[in-house]
Design an enzyme around this catalytic site. Structure first.
Site, short mmCIF file in Angstrom:
data_model
loop_
_atom_site.label_atom_id
_atom_site.label_comp_id
_atom_site.label_asym_id
_atom_site.label_seq_id
_atom_site.Cartn_x
_atom_site.Cartn_y
_atom_site.Cartn_z
N LYS A 1 0.80 -1.35 -0.04
CA LYS A 1 -0.05 0.18 -0.22
C LYS A 1 0.90 1.28 0.08
CE LYS A 1 -4.69 -1.32 0.62
NZ LYS A 1 -4.47 -3.03 1.07
N SER B 1 1.54 -9.90 -0.30
CA SER B 1 1.03 -8.69 -0.20
C SER B 1 1.42 -7.96 1.27
CB SER B 1 -0.20 -8.26 -0.70
OG SER B 1 -1.13 -9.16 0.08
C1 LIG Z 1 -5.02 -3.84 0.71
C2 LIG Z 1 -4.26 -5.14 0.84
C3 LIG Z 1 -4.84 -6.21 -0.12
C4 LIG Z 1 -5.85 -6.04 -1.14
O1 LIG Z 1 -5.57 -4.80 -1.86
P1 LIG Z 1 -6.75 -4.21 -2.73
O2 LIG Z 1 -6.18 -3.16 -3.80
O3 LIG Z 1 -7.77 -3.68 -1.87
O4 LIG Z 1 -7.59 -5.21 -3.53
C5 LIG Z 1 -4.17 -7.33 -0.09
N1 LIG Z 1 -3.28 -7.84 0.87
C6 LIG Z 1 -2.87 -6.70 1.76
C7 LIG Z 1 -1.76 -7.28 2.71
C8 LIG Z 1 -3.48 -5.45 1.94
O5 LIG Z 1 -3.04 -4.64 2.71
#
Ligand SMILES: *Cc1c(COP(=O)(O)O)cnc(C)c1O
Length: 315
Positions: A51, A299
């Protein structure tokens, strides 16, 4: 929509503030999938999640403003606080009374104000809107914003630089900013690449919206993949059509399948949050086959250590 040009510009804009995260092969998942599986270790990004890319890009594009605000208490709020501090801007993260003290502390440790207001996320969001309307703040939403999507898309460029032979990318999917950005970048460079979105079965708003053919609300339920919870916004403008147009396949996982993914990654030394473990979970569940090199986006890593330890013991 957001295109390759926007994402290339975002990459230049955020290069100094955002880390290039490593990719590593996963021997155990490769054996299970029957093809090479590569892990994109984005949980090692500063602030612990991708993010930071979108938030940094959005903040970098602002002129003179009183500050930035949002109502996310999770990885986006943290990323926005970090990006604002880098630019010397005030950040006010609006939260409801339900948000635990440790999350408030994390926001405050980044120099941002955590403004506790109201009994729900909706009320906190209204305060962020008020700051925008009345006090000259700019509200940076967590996904449905062109600069946020372009920032997340830099992850797609990075993956193709590091794994040029990738055949598919598995992307954790919630509001769709990550998937929209990664898919726009990757498919512009490699139209044949497959983009696979993965969400939890419990309360996946994007999955329900795609089925309905328009953004719908779903009941938010507790899930191990807490960063994948929440709606996509009934007035969604960008991520819904982009996900609809760019995603090749959608996989939904049970809570047990997510937990299994999390444990398998931990055995290879990757301590990640539930949202980041869905790709591994999908392979273990036999729901995701890899015929060509498959990249899993890990992520984020912001999981409470005690919660992670409890999941390990439950194995
Ligand atoms: C926000 C987030 C997601 C999903 O992202 P989107 O853009 O909302 O689809 C996936 N994994 C993590 C760790 C996140 O913080």
């Amino acid at each position: 929509m957001v295109g390759l040009e926007d994402i290339l510009a975002a990459r230049d804009r955020i290069a100094a503030q955002v880390a290039v995260t490593p990719v590593v092969a996963s021997p155990s998942l490769s054996a299970l999938a029957g093809a090479e599986v590569v892990l994109k270790c984005e949980y090692r990004q500063q602030t612990g999640a991708f993010k930071l890319r979108g938030a940094t890009n959005a903040v970098a594009r602002l002129g003179t403003v009183a500050g930035v605000t949002t109502a996310s208490t999770g990885n986006h709020g943290r990323a926005l606080a970090h990006a604002a501090r880098d630019k010397g801007l005030r950040a006010v993260i609006c939260v409801s009374r339900l948000v635990p003290e440790n999350k408030l502390a994390a926001i405050r440790n980044l120099g941002a104000e955590a403004r506790v207001i109201g009994a729900s996320q909706d009320e906190a969001y209204r305060e962020a809107q008020r700051l925008q309307a009345e006090e000259g703040f700019v509200l940076i939403p967590p996904f449905d914003h062109p600069d946020v999507i372009a920032g997340q898309g830099t992850l797609g460029l990075e993956i193709l630089d590091q794994v040029p032979q990738a055949g598919a990318i598995a992307v954790p999917l919630s509001g769709g900013g990550l998937l929209a950005g990664v898919a726009a970048a990757a498919k512009a460079r490699r139209p044949d690449i497959r983009i696979i979105g993965i969400s939890m079965e419990r309360g996946a708003a994007m999955a329900a919206s795609l089925k309905a053919g328009a953004p719908v609300e779903v009941e938010e339920l507790p899930t191990l993949a807490d960063s994948l919870g929440g709606g996509i916004g009934l007035g969604n403008r960008l991520t819904f059509p982009m996900v609809q147009g760019l995603m090749d396949e959608l996989i939904l996982l049970t809570e047990d399948e997510i937990a299994a993914g999390l444990r398998q990654l931990a055995r290879e030394g990757h301590v990640v949050e539930g949202a980041a473990a869905v790709g591994a979970g999908a392979i273990l569940a036999g729901k995701l086959r890899a015929e060509r090199p498959l990249v899993l986006i890990l992520s984020g890593g912001n999981i409470d250590p005690a919660a992670h330890a409890a999941l390990m013991r439950a194995a």
